[in-house]
Design a protein around this motif. Structure first.
Motif, PDB file in Angstrom:
ATOM      1  N   LEU A 175      -5.967   2.498   1.482  1.00 47.21           N
ATOM      2  CA  LEU A 175      -5.308   3.795   1.292  1.00 47.21           C
ATOM      3  C   LEU A 175      -4.969   4.211   0.229  1.00 47.21           C
ATOM      4  O   LEU A 175      -4.633   5.570  -0.253  1.00 47.21           O
ATOM      5  N   GLY A 176      -4.331   3.290  -0.697  1.00 46.35           N
ATOM      6  CA  GLY A 176      -3.530   3.794  -1.902  1.00 46.35           C
ATOM      7  C   GLY A 176      -3.506   2.401  -2.855  1.00 46.35           C
ATOM      8  O   GLY A 176      -4.111   1.250  -2.366  1.00 46.35           O
ATOM      9  N   SER A 177      -2.597   2.568  -3.576  1.00 50.30           N
ATOM     10  CA  SER A 177      -2.396   1.541  -4.528  1.00 50.30           C
ATOM     11  C   SER A 177      -1.756   0.378  -3.928  1.00 50.30           C
ATOM     12  O   SER A 177      -0.939   0.442  -2.973  1.00 50.30           O
ATOM     13  N   MET A 178      -1.833  -0.775  -4.280  1.00 50.82           N
ATOM     14  CA  MET A 178      -1.110  -2.025  -3.874  1.00 50.82           C
ATOM     15  C   MET A 178      -0.330  -2.509  -5.028  1.00 50.82           C
ATOM     16  O   MET A 178      -0.217  -2.267  -6.077  1.00 50.82           O
ATOM     17  N   PRO A 179       0.848  -3.173  -4.474  1.00 51.02           N
ATOM     18  CA  PRO A 179       1.957  -3.713  -5.334  1.00 51.02           C
ATOM     19  C   PRO A 179       1.188  -4.705  -6.379  1.00 51.02           C
ATOM     20  O   PRO A 179       0.318  -5.375  -6.294  1.00 51.02           O
ATOM     21  N   ASP A 198       5.190   6.615  -6.660  1.00 55.53           N
ATOM     22  CA  ASP A 198       5.209   6.933  -8.432  1.00 55.53           C
ATOM     23  C   ASP A 198       3.839   6.334  -8.939  1.00 55.53           C
ATOM     24  O   ASP A 198       3.330   7.376  -9.646  1.00 55.53           O
ATOM     25  N   ARG A 199       3.214   5.427  -8.754  1.00 57.34           N
ATOM     26  CA  ARG A 199       2.002   4.864  -9.140  1.00 57.34           C
ATOM     27  C   ARG A 199       0.899   5.796  -8.834  1.00 57.34           C
ATOM     28  O   ARG A 199       0.095   6.265  -9.617  1.00 57.34           O
ATOM     29  N   ASP A 200       0.791   6.294  -7.576  1.00 57.57           N
ATOM     30  CA  ASP A 200      -0.290   7.092  -6.966  1.00 57.57           C
ATOM     31  C   ASP A 200      -0.142   8.520  -7.533  1.00 57.57           C
ATOM     32  O   ASP A 200      -1.058   9.465  -7.650  1.00 57.57           O
ATOM     33  N   GLY A 246      -2.735   3.041 -13.162  1.00 55.70           N
ATOM     34  CA  GLY A 246      -3.956   2.382 -12.173  1.00 55.70           C
ATOM     35  C   GLY A 246      -5.165   2.212 -12.967  1.00 55.70           C
ATOM     36  O   GLY A 246      -5.978   1.717 -12.418  1.00 55.70           O
ATOM     37  N   GLU A 247      -4.918   1.483 -14.253  1.00 59.47           N
ATOM     38  CA  GLU A 247      -6.141   1.237 -14.872  1.00 59.47           C
ATOM     39  C   GLU A 247      -6.455  -0.173 -14.618  1.00 59.47           C
ATOM     40  O   GLU A 247      -7.660  -0.679 -14.880  1.00 59.47           O
ATOM     41  N   SER A 271      -6.873   4.801  -6.300  1.00 62.55           N
ATOM     42  CA  SER A 271      -6.078   6.113  -5.984  1.00 62.55           C
ATOM     43  C   SER A 271      -6.011   6.375  -4.279  1.00 62.55           C
ATOM     44  O   SER A 271      -6.839   5.286  -3.628  1.00 62.55           O
ATOM     45  N   THR A 272      -5.611   7.279  -3.909  1.00 63.00           N
ATOM     46  CA  THR A 272      -5.658   7.782  -2.286  1.00 63.00           C
ATOM     47  C   THR A 272      -6.811   7.977  -2.005  1.00 63.00           C
ATOM     48  O   THR A 272      -7.623   8.368  -2.799  1.00 63.00           O
TER      49      THR A 272
END
Length: 387
Positions: free
Chosen positions: A362-366, A191-193, A379-380, A303-304
């Motif tokens: 490769l993408g967002s972290m928790p 969802d976040r990415d 993602g800010e 982001s990715t």
């Protein structure tokens, strides 16, 4: 024994009913996959605005409508206007714009050229035979146009209800799977990415295209005679699209343009070499460094991986037609987070846990506990990766 048999039969009946309904719904979604994907894109692109409106608007329906009509509709209108400028400019320069439009609509290119060149004279030339011909072929033209607006309206409606009821859906899922489960972690990361890609990267393309529109046309105002930037509106669209290419960004457009202008200046009048130099400097600052250092970090955050995202746009469009530019990133993000959260454990026979165990970059972290929800969603709070 009888009770167990009845219990098993009941479960089989319920599973059969569930499979039938899921299969039917899957067929509906598959048949209109482009509309659903477009609606999801509008939803994620409008969600940051919706969440800020919810701070001051009590009713979610009003906030959802405000986010769509105050932000998404103008965004789609600006995008359409940029495309219109590009097609019109192609028509003026090489007659290609009418060919592009005629490819979509069953209207002869010559008729489109006459209509664009002088709309008033074209309309006044209608007679009874022309009107009858228009009416007879109107269904062929109206069909694709009405279908387009139908899908657009359905996409906006899907986005509206996702905005209005999205919090209830998320709450239901969290209660069903548990906030500490691997499935909930996977859902939140995906969802976040989605949010980052749809709100960030697409907005970056449009903003850079608008900047390029002003830069190219503004430079043409001060250009020496015979040394103007050709087809500036088309180049502005290409410059915006080039921001999807990592590192290269606008260079893929303005560097060849600068070289062309430099060669033309040397051949015609070396004293006008200042103009290609000015084009190179302004384009470097406004269309290259500014998007990389300011626009993309503000809009996109973490982001990715940029290279993987570029290929998802390209191959998505090639494989899935027009909606592939939205569907390709969706598939990429879903697949990457599956690898990051559960695939390694499944391959080794281990228990899947609520942890990112591989491919951390490769993408967002928790998000750490206590992060503001808006920052976690957009993602800010993250730092850019994948350059």
């Amino acid at each position: 024994m009888i009770e167990k048999t009845e219990f098993d039969r009941s479960r089989v009946l319920w599973w059969t009913l569930t499979a039938a309904l899921v299969g039917t719904l899957g067929l509906v979604v598959y048949s209109y996959i482009g509309t659903f994907v477009f609606g999801i894109f509008i939803y994620y692109a409008a969600r940051p605005v919706y969440r800020r409106l919810r701070r001051v608007v009590d009713r979610p329906g009003f906030a959802a409508a405000g986010a769509l009509f105050a932000f998404e509709i103008p965004f789609l209108a600006v995008t359409g206007y940029l495309l219109f400028l590009g097609i019109k400019e192609l028509e003026r320069s090489a007659g290609a714009g009418a060919e592009v439009v005629a490819w979509f609509l069953p209207i002869p290119a010559a008729e489109l050229e006459r209509a664009v060149a002088d709309p008033a004279t074209y309309v006044s030339s209608f007679d009874a035979a022309s009107i009858n011909e228009i009416v007879s072929t109107g269904g062929d033209v109206l069909g694709p146009v009405s279908t387009f607006f139908l899908h657009l309206a359905l996409g906006i409606a899907i986005a509206f209800y996702l905005l209005r009821d999205g919090e209830h859906i998320a709450t239901w899922l969290r209660e069903e799977v548990g906030e500490e489960s691997a499935l909930w972690l996977y859902a939140t990361l995906v969802d976040r990415d989605f949010q980052v890609v749809y709100f960030g990267n697409v907005r970056t393309v449009v903003v850079v295209a608008l900047l390029a529109l002003g830069v190219y046309n503004g430079l043409n105002v001060i250009a020496p005679p015979g040394l103007k930037i050709p087809i500036p509106n088309v180049l502005a669209l290409l410059t915006g699209a080039a921001t999807l290419v990592p590192i290269v960004v606008g260079k893929i457009v303005y560097v060849p343009v600068t070289v062309y202008l430099g060669l033309a200046a040397i051949e015609s009048d070396p004293a006008t070499i200042w103009f290609p130099v000015a084009v190179a400097v302004v384009a470097l600052l406004v269309l290259d460094l500014f998007p990389i250092m300011i626009v993309r970090p503000v809009f996109a955050g973490q982001s990715t991986h940029r290279g993987a995202m570029m290929f998802s746009y390209i191959f998505g469009g090639l494989l899935f037609s027009w909606y592939g530019v939205f569907f390709g990133p969706l598939l990429l993000i879903a697949a990457i987070h599956l690898v990051r959260v559960g695939l390694s454990e499944l391959a080794h026979g281990d228990r899947v846990t609520a942890m990112v165990t591989t491919a951390h970059g490769l993408g967002s972290m928790p998000q750490p506990d206590g992060d503001p929800p808006d920052e976690a969603a957009t993602g800010e709070a993250d730092a850019p990766v994948g350059e």
